[in-house]
Design a protein around this motif. Structure first.
Motif, PDB file in Angstrom:
ATOM      1  N   THR A  10       0.826  -1.205   0.000  1.00 25.77           N
ATOM      2  CA  THR A  10       0.000   0.000   0.000  1.00 25.77           C
ATOM      3  C   THR A  10       0.859   1.254   0.000  1.00 25.77           C
ATOM      4  O   THR A  10       0.576   2.223  -0.719  1.00 25.77           O
ATOM      5  CB  THR A  10      -0.934   0.003   1.229  1.00 25.77           C
ATOM      6  N   GLN A  11       1.932   1.246   0.805  1.00 23.21           N
ATOM      7  CA  GLN A  11       2.814   2.407   0.851  1.00 23.21           C
ATOM      8  C   GLN A  11       3.516   2.612  -0.486  1.00 23.21           C
ATOM      9  O   GLN A  11       3.668   3.748  -0.944  1.00 23.21           O
ATOM     10  CB  GLN A  11       3.853   2.223   1.965  1.00 23.21           C
ATOM     11  N   VAL A  12       3.943   1.521  -1.117  1.00 23.03           N
ATOM     12  CA  VAL A  12       4.587   1.623  -2.426  1.00 23.03           C
ATOM     13  C   VAL A  12       3.616   2.213  -3.443  1.00 23.03           C
ATOM     14  O   VAL A  12       3.981   3.075  -4.249  1.00 23.03           O
ATOM     15  CB  VAL A  12       5.092   0.243  -2.897  1.00 23.03           C
ATOM     16  N   GLU A  13       2.368   1.769  -3.387  1.00 20.11           N
ATOM     17  CA  GLU A  13       1.354   2.290  -4.299  1.00 20.11           C
ATOM     18  C   GLU A  13       1.148   3.785  -4.094  1.00 20.11           C
ATOM     19  O   GLU A  13       1.008   4.550  -5.068  1.00 20.11           O
ATOM     20  CB  GLU A  13       0.041   1.555  -4.068  1.00 20.11           C
ATOM     21  N   LYS A  14       1.155   4.222  -2.845  1.00 21.29           N
ATOM     22  CA  LYS A  14       0.993   5.650  -2.563  1.00 21.29           C
ATOM     23  C   LYS A  14       2.167   6.456  -3.105  1.00 21.29           C
ATOM     24  O   LYS A  14       1.987   7.548  -3.652  1.00 21.29           O
ATOM     25  CB  LYS A  14       0.849   5.872  -1.057  1.00 21.29           C
ATOM     26  N   ILE A  15       3.379   5.917  -2.938  1.00 26.94           N
ATOM     27  CA  ILE A  15       4.570   6.615  -3.436  1.00 26.94           C
ATOM     28  C   ILE A  15       4.525   6.726  -4.955  1.00 26.94           C
ATOM     29  O   ILE A  15       4.797   7.792  -5.532  1.00 26.94           O
ATOM     30  CB  ILE A  15       5.846   5.886  -2.979  1.00 26.94           C
ATOM     31  N   VAL A  16       4.167   5.616  -5.617  1.00 29.99           N
ATOM     32  CA  VAL A  16       4.091   5.622  -7.080  1.00 29.99           C
ATOM     33  C   VAL A  16       3.030   6.609  -7.561  1.00 29.99           C
ATOM     34  O   VAL A  16       3.250   7.375  -8.511  1.00 29.99           O
ATOM     35  CB  VAL A  16       3.785   4.207  -7.604  1.00 29.99           C
ATOM     36  N   THR A  17       1.878   6.619  -6.884  1.00 34.35           N
ATOM     37  CA  THR A  17       0.805   7.549  -7.251  1.00 34.35           C
ATOM     38  C   THR A  17       1.271   8.998  -7.125  1.00 34.35           C
ATOM     39  O   THR A  17       0.990   9.834  -8.001  1.00 34.35           O
ATOM     40  CB  THR A  17      -0.436   7.320  -6.366  1.00 34.35           C
ATOM     41  N   PHE A  18       2.000   9.289  -6.048  1.00 32.34           N
ATOM     42  CA  PHE A  18       2.502  10.649  -5.847  1.00 32.34           C
ATOM     43  C   PHE A  18       3.504  11.024  -6.930  1.00 32.34           C
ATOM     44  O   PHE A  18       3.457  12.133  -7.478  1.00 32.34           O
ATOM     45  CB  PHE A  18       3.150  10.781  -4.470  1.00 32.34           C
ATOM     46  N   LEU A  19       4.435  10.115  -7.253  1.00 32.74           N
ATOM     47  CA  LEU A  19       5.444  10.407  -8.269  1.00 32.74           C
ATOM     48  C   LEU A  19       4.812  10.612  -9.638  1.00 32.74           C
ATOM     49  O   LEU A  19       5.242  11.478 -10.406  1.00 32.74           O
ATOM     50  CB  LEU A  19       6.481   9.281  -8.317  1.00 32.74           C
ATOM     51  N   VAL A  20       3.787   9.818  -9.951  1.00 36.15           N
ATOM     52  CA  VAL A  20       3.078  10.004 -11.220  1.00 36.15           C
ATOM     53  C   VAL A  20       2.398  11.367 -11.248  1.00 36.15           C
ATOM     54  O   VAL A  20       2.454  12.098 -12.247  1.00 36.15           O
ATOM     55  CB  VAL A  20       2.044   8.884 -11.429  1.00 36.15           C
ATOM     56  N   LEU A  22       3.222  14.078  -9.535  1.00 41.57           N
ATOM     57  CA  LEU A  22       4.233  15.122  -9.632  1.00 41.57           C
ATOM     58  C   LEU A  22       4.798  15.191 -11.040  1.00 41.57           C
ATOM     59  O   LEU A  22       5.039  16.281 -11.578  1.00 41.57           O
ATOM     60  CB  LEU A  22       5.355  14.852  -8.619  1.00 41.57           C
ATOM     61  N   SER A  23       5.006  14.029 -11.666  1.00 41.69           N
ATOM     62  CA  SER A  23       5.535  13.993 -13.023  1.00 41.69           C
ATOM     63  C   SER A  23       4.583  14.661 -14.006  1.00 41.69           C
ATOM     64  O   SER A  23       5.004  15.422 -14.881  1.00 41.69           O
ATOM     65  CB  SER A  23       5.786  12.540 -13.443  1.00 41.69           C
ATOM     66  N   LEU A  71      13.154   6.243 -19.562  1.00 43.08           N
ATOM     67  CA  LEU A  71      13.060   5.170 -18.577  1.00 43.08           C
ATOM     68  C   LEU A  71      12.526   5.651 -17.229  1.00 43.08           C
ATOM     69  O   LEU A  71      11.720   4.975 -16.593  1.00 43.08           O
ATOM     70  CB  LEU A  71      14.438   4.528 -18.390  1.00 43.08           C
ATOM     71  N   LEU A  72      12.995   6.809 -16.779  1.00 36.60           N
ATOM     72  CA  LEU A  72      12.590   7.320 -15.468  1.00 36.60           C
ATOM     73  C   LEU A  72      11.478   8.344 -15.666  1.00 36.60           C
ATOM     74  O   LEU A  72      11.757   9.511 -15.970  1.00 36.60           O
ATOM     75  CB  LEU A  72      13.784   7.954 -14.743  1.00 36.60           C
ATOM     76  N   PRO A  73      10.217   7.939 -15.513  1.00 40.47           N
ATOM     77  CA  PRO A  73       9.088   8.838 -15.822  1.00 40.47           C
ATOM     78  C   PRO A  73       8.815   9.846 -14.718  1.00 40.47           C
ATOM     79  O   PRO A  73       7.723   9.913 -14.169  1.00 40.47           O
ATOM     80  CB  PRO A  73       7.927   7.855 -15.990  1.00 40.47           C
ATOM     81  N   ILE A  74       9.811  10.623 -14.367  1.00 38.91           N
ATOM     82  CA  ILE A  74       9.659  11.655 -13.339  1.00 38.91           C
ATOM     83  C   ILE A  74       9.974  12.998 -13.992  1.00 38.91           C
ATOM     84  O   ILE A  74      11.134  13.322 -14.246  1.00 38.91           O
ATOM     85  CB  ILE A  74      10.594  11.406 -12.137  1.00 38.91           C
ATOM     86  N   GLY A  75       8.947  13.768 -14.305  1.00 40.51           N
ATOM     87  CA  GLY A  75       9.166  15.050 -14.946  1.00 40.51           C
ATOM     88  C   GLY A  75       9.353  14.903 -16.440  1.00 40.51           C
ATOM     89  O   GLY A  75       8.883  13.959 -17.069  1.00 40.51           O
ATOM     90  N   MET A 286       6.090  16.864   0.736  1.00 43.27           N
ATOM     91  CA  MET A 286       4.901  16.742  -0.113  1.00 43.27           C
ATOM     92  C   MET A 286       4.509  15.283  -0.280  1.00 43.27           C
ATOM     93  O   MET A 286       3.317  14.937  -0.283  1.00 43.27           O
ATOM     94  CB  MET A 286       5.174  17.393  -1.475  1.00 43.27           C
ATOM     95  N   GLY A 287       5.505  14.410  -0.435  1.00 43.66           N
ATOM     96  CA  GLY A 287       5.211  12.987  -0.572  1.00 43.66           C
ATOM     97  C   GLY A 287       4.556  12.422   0.669  1.00 43.66           C
ATOM     98  O   GLY A 287       3.614  11.621   0.584  1.00 43.66           O
ATOM     99  N   ARG A 288       5.017  12.844   1.821  1.00 45.89           N
ATOM    100  CA  ARG A 288       4.422  12.375   3.084  1.00 45.89           C
ATOM    101  C   ARG A 288       2.985  12.880   3.219  1.00 45.89           C
ATOM    102  O   ARG A 288       2.087  12.137   3.643  1.00 45.89           O
ATOM    103  CB  ARG A 288       5.275  12.874   4.257  1.00 45.89           C
ATOM    104  N   ALA A 289       2.778  14.139   2.856  1.00 50.35           N
ATOM    105  CA  ALA A 289       1.415  14.687   2.910  1.00 50.35           C
ATOM    106  C   ALA A 289       0.501  13.962   1.936  1.00 50.35           C
ATOM    107  O   ALA A 289      -0.643  13.633   2.257  1.00 50.35           O
ATOM    108  CB  ALA A 289       1.450  16.178   2.597  1.00 50.35           C
ATOM    109  N   ALA A 290       1.007  13.687   0.734  1.00 49.57           N
ATOM    110  CA  ALA A 290       0.205  12.996  -0.281  1.00 49.57           C
ATOM    111  C   ALA A 290      -0.187  11.601   0.182  1.00 49.57           C
ATOM    112  O   ALA A 290      -1.321  11.163  -0.024  1.00 49.57           O
ATOM    113  CB  ALA A 290       0.976  12.912  -1.592  1.00 49.57           C
ATOM    114  N   ALA A 291       0.755  10.891   0.836  1.00 48.16           N
ATOM    115  CA  ALA A 291       0.459   9.544   1.322  1.00 48.16           C
ATOM    116  C   ALA A 291      -0.653   9.569   2.356  1.00 48.16           C
ATOM    117  O   ALA A 291      -1.502   8.671   2.403  1.00 48.16           O
ATOM    118  CB  ALA A 291       1.718   8.918   1.915  1.00 48.16           C
TER     119      ALA A 291
END
Length: 379
Positions: A10-20, A22-23, A71-75, A286-291
Motif C-alpha cells: 500500500t505504501q509503495v502504491e501511494k509513493i508511485v501515485t505521488f510520483l506520477v 508530480l511527473s 526510462l525514469l518517468p519523473i518530470g 509533499m510525498g508524506r502529505a500525499a500519502a
C-alpha cells in the motif's frame, strides 16, 4: 506477516501515485513552454517525458520534433533550438548575436525578440496556474466540495493531545465511542465535546485492523469554548456534489485564496527567516502529505495536486538561476539595457543565485527529514 506485506505494498502504491502526479504536473509545465514556442515559430528539437535512456521515440516529419518516453518517468523537458541547457540566458543571447544566429536561423529561440522569449519562458508557470484552476474545478465538479458536516475519519492531529498519546493516527476511522456505534462525524464531535474529564473508550479501524483505546478528553484550546472536551484531531469534512457554475466559482475563489496564502508565506519567510523558514516543505514533505491525504479520497488529493501545481508555478517565477524566473530576469534586464547583461555581472548574479537556491533546497530537505525522524509531521 501478510498484513505487513500488504501494508508495504500500500505504501509503495501511494509513493508511485505521488510520483506520477508530480511527473504530470512537471510535464504539463514543460508543455506550456512547448506550446508557446511552437506558436512563436521556435523549433522544439525534443519534447520528452521522463529522464534517462529512451524507451520510445518518434520524430515528426513536419515539425522535426522528437517526442520521447524515457526510462525514469519523473518530470520531463522541452529542448528548444538555441537552448543548450548549459550556459545562461544572457550568455546564449550574446553568442547568438556574435555568430550571426539571430539573422540566419529564424527558428532559433535566441533569434526572437525579448518580448517573445519572455512569453515562452513564462508560459511554463502560466501552464501551472491554469492547471491549478482546472484541478480545483475537477475536484469540485466530480467529487464535491467540503461541507460543514464531518466524517468519522481522523484528520490532522495536535501534538501532545490525548488522541496522539493514545496512538491514534491520521486516516483512522472511528467506529464507536463507549461501545456505541458512531453514526456520523457530527455525532462523534458532539460526544467528545460532552466528555471533558471523563474516560472515553474509542474503537477505531486502521488498514482493516480494529483498535480500542481509552482516553480522557481535555479542555479544547482556543478559539473553542474551554468547557468543551477535545482529544486533539480535526475531523475530515464530508464532500457534497455541486453544479458546473458553483464548481467554477469555487475553483476561482480557492485559487485566489491559495495565491494569497502562498505570497503571504513567502513574504513572512523573507522578512523573518528564522521564525518561518521551517514551515517550507520540499518533495519529501509533499510525498508524506500525499500519502496521508490519499486515505481521505480523491477530492482532497486533487486539491493537493492543485496546491503543488500552484507552488511549482510560483517557485519557477523566483529569480534564481535554472528557474524560469531567473531566465526571465535576464531577458527583462536585456530589454531595459538594450543588450544582454555583461559577462562579469551575469557571473556574479548566477553564482550568488545558485548558491542561495542550493542552500534553500538543502534547508528544506533537512527540515523534511527532521520532521519525519522526530515524528512531528502533521497534516
Amino acid at each position: 506477516m501478510l498484513a505487513a506485506v500488504l501494508f508495504d505494498l500500500t505504501q509503495v502504491e501511494k509513493i508511485v501515485t505521488f510520483l506520477v502526479m508530480l511527473s504530470v504536473l512537471v510535464v504539463l509545465h514543460e508543455f506550456g513552454h512547448f506550446l508557446m514556442a511552437r506558436r512563436s515559430g521556435v523549433r522544439v528539437n525534443e519534447f520528452a517525458v521522463g529522464f534517462g535512456p529512451k524507451l520510445l521515440r518518434w520524430t515528426s516529419p513536419r515539425t522535426r520534433t522528437t517526442y520521447a518516453l524515457n526510462l525514469l518517468p519523473i518530470g520531463g523537458y522541452c529542448a528548444m533550438q538555441g537552448e543548450d541547457g548549459k550556459s545562461t540566458e544572457a550568455e546564449q543571447q550574446r553568442q547568438a548575436r556574435a555568430d550571426g544566429t539571430v539573422e540566419a536561423d529564424p527558428e532559433n529561440f535566441q533569434s526572437k525578440s525579448a518580448f517573445v522569449r519572455l512569453g515562452i519562458v513564462l508560459a511554463g508557470p502560466l501552464a501551472n496556474f491554469i492547471l491549478t484552476f482546472a484541478l480545483l474545478f475537477l475536484a469540485a465538479f466530480a467529487f464535491g466540495v467540503a461541507s460543514r458536516q464531518q466524517q468519522s475519519i481522523v484528520g490532522p492531529l495536535m501534538e501532545g493531545m490525548p488522541a496522539q498519546r493514545a496512538g491514534v493516527q491520521v486516516g483512522d476511522r472511528i467506529l464507536a465511542l463507549d461501545g456505541q456505534p458512531v453514526r456520523s462525524g457530527d455525532d462523534l464531535v458532539n460526544v467528545i465535546h460532552r466528555s471533558q474529564g471523563k474516560p472515553l473508550r474509542i474503537t477505531f479501524e486502521r488498514s482493516g485492523t480494529t483498535f480500542i483505546r481509552t482516553l480522557v478528553p481535555v479542555g479544547c484550546p482556543a478559539p473553542n469554548p474551554p468547557h468543551q472536551g477535545c482529544i486533539g484531531f480535526q475531523p475530515i469534512p464530508r464532500y457534497e456534489r455541486v453544479g458546473f457554475v458553483t464548481a467554477v466559482s469555487y475553483a476561482g475563489a480557492a485559487m485566489v485564496d491559495m495565491v494569497q496564502q502562498s505570497v503571504q508565506r513567502l513574504a513572512l519567510i523573507a522578512m523573518h527567516p528564522a521564525q518561518y523558514a521551517g514551515s517550507l516543505t520540499g518533495v519529501i514533505g509533499m510525498g508524506r502529505a500525499a500519502a496521508t491525504i490519499q486515505d481521505f479520497g480523491w477530492a482532497p488529493y486533487i486539491d493537493l495536486a492543485a496546491m503543488i501545481s500552484l507552488s511549482l508555478g510560483i517557485l519557477n517565477l523566483l529569480p534564481f538561476p535554472a528557474l524560469d524566473g531567473g531566465r526571465a530576469a535576464f531577458i527583462v534586464a536585456e530589454t531595459l539595457r538594450g543588450k544582454p547583461v555583461d559577462p562579469e555581472k551575469e557571473a556574479l548574479v548566477h553564482i550568488a543565485g545558485f548558491a542561495m537556491l542550493m542552500m534553500l533546497m538543502i534547508f528544506v530537505a533537512y527540515h523534511d527529514i527532521a520532521k519525519i525522524v522526530q515524528g512531528k509531521a502533521v497534516f
